[in-house]
Design a protein around this motif. Structure first.
Motif, mmCIF file in Angstrom:
data_model
loop_
_atom_site.group_PDB
_atom_site.id
_atom_site.type_symbol
_atom_site.label_atom_id
_atom_site.label_comp_id
_atom_site.label_asym_id
_atom_site.label_seq_id
_atom_site.Cartn_x
_atom_site.Cartn_y
_atom_site.Cartn_z
ATOM 1 N N ARG A 147 4.907 -4.385 -8.245
ATOM 2 C CA ARG A 147 5.161 -4.700 -6.881
ATOM 3 C C ARG A 147 5.348 -3.667 -5.690
ATOM 4 O O ARG A 147 4.768 -4.051 -4.449
ATOM 5 C CB ARG A 147 6.696 -5.495 -6.956
ATOM 6 C CG ARG A 147 6.742 -6.611 -7.848
ATOM 7 C CD ARG A 147 8.041 -7.493 -7.697
ATOM 8 N NE ARG A 147 9.170 -6.791 -7.654
ATOM 9 C CZ ARG A 147 9.983 -6.635 -8.624
ATOM 10 N NH1 ARG A 147 9.585 -7.156 -9.860
ATOM 11 N NH2 ARG A 147 11.103 -5.932 -8.545
ATOM 12 N N VAL A 151 3.232 -3.873 -2.038
ATOM 13 C CA VAL A 151 3.797 -3.513 -0.921
ATOM 14 C C VAL A 151 2.853 -2.678 -0.134
ATOM 15 O O VAL A 151 2.567 -2.789 0.971
ATOM 16 C CB VAL A 151 5.131 -3.191 -1.102
ATOM 17 C CG1 VAL A 151 5.457 -2.612 0.309
ATOM 18 C CG2 VAL A 151 5.862 -4.325 -1.494
ATOM 19 N N ALA A 182 10.147 -4.366 -2.024
ATOM 20 C CA ALA A 182 9.267 -4.575 -3.298
ATOM 21 C C ALA A 182 10.631 -5.161 -4.331
ATOM 22 O O ALA A 182 10.436 -5.613 -5.240
ATOM 23 C CB ALA A 182 8.887 -3.238 -3.963
#
Length: 228
Positions: A147, A151, A182
């Protein structure tokens, strides 16, 4: 002047862009200034000409969450304007910003008589909704380091620039802000960055990130190779 393709101004051409740029009044805003407040009545929208802002939401648990960053050519505050509802988030400048402040009634009147710009705003809102859906899925199925990388890739796709040394992310974000976007902790971002630096995919400066190996970063983020 050219604008990022995904921004509202980047979707418009000629007289449509010129008409939008004539609305409102110009303002210069210093860094770290809250220019829109969550919960306030929608009296204006903000069209960013230079600089960058972050969109921040106050949660019920008292924690501020960064949900997006916006830059040149982007319009902010239009949702509350069009829905006649209170602001759903704060907008805080990340850097000095030049913008145009557009009164809500003027924006609504302009959109009502300009179908091209109205369609571009609808497309922009649709893409933001699709992005939010994808980010929600990422929270469920992707590990935190993935994640974090996604981002970074999202920000560089929207706001980055290619240099001889690599891709500049283009927005001055702290590691804490990246962690917030995130949905993870600061320690996870630090560990992920160290791993990416060791792999030769990332370089760091103060509040700046340089992506040295973009295809490698995309592989780490479990995305197809290639430049965004």
């Amino acid at each position: 002047m050219s604008w990022p393709p995904a921004s509202l101004l980047g979707r418009l051409r000629g007289p449509d862009a010129d008409g939008l740029l004539r609305l409102g009044r110009p303002v210069r805003l210093p860094a770290q200034q809250r220019v829109i407040r969550q919960g306030d009545a929608a009296q204006h929208s903000l069209l960013i000409l230079q600089g960058a802002v972050k969109v921040v939401v106050d949660t019920e648990r008292g924690r501020d969450v960064v949900i997006a960053v916006r830059g040149r050519g982007d319009l902010l505050g239009e949702m509350a304007t069009l829905e006649h509802r209170p602001r759903s988030a704060h907008v805080v400048t990340c850097s000095p910003v030049q913008a145009r402040v557009i009164h809500s009634a003027d924006l609504a009147a302009f959109l009502s008589r300009n179908a091209v710009v109205c369609l571009a705003v609808a497309q922009m809102l649709s893409e933001r909704l699709r992005f939010a859906d994808r980010r929600g899925i990422d929270f469920v199925v992707c590990p935190a380091p993935v994640r974090v990388v996604r981002v970074l890739l999202d920000v560089v796709q929207q706001h980055g620039s290619c240099t001889a040394a690599g891709w500049e992310v283009g927005i001055p974000l702290s590691q804490a802000e990246i962690a917030s976007m995130a949905g993870t902790g600061l320690s996870t971002v630090e560990k992920t960055f160290r791993r990416l630096e060791s792999a030769g995919a990332l370089g760091r400066r103060y509040r700046r990130v340089l992506i040295i190996d973009l295809p490698g970063l995309r592989r780490f983020g479990e995305l197809p190779g290639g430049i965004p």
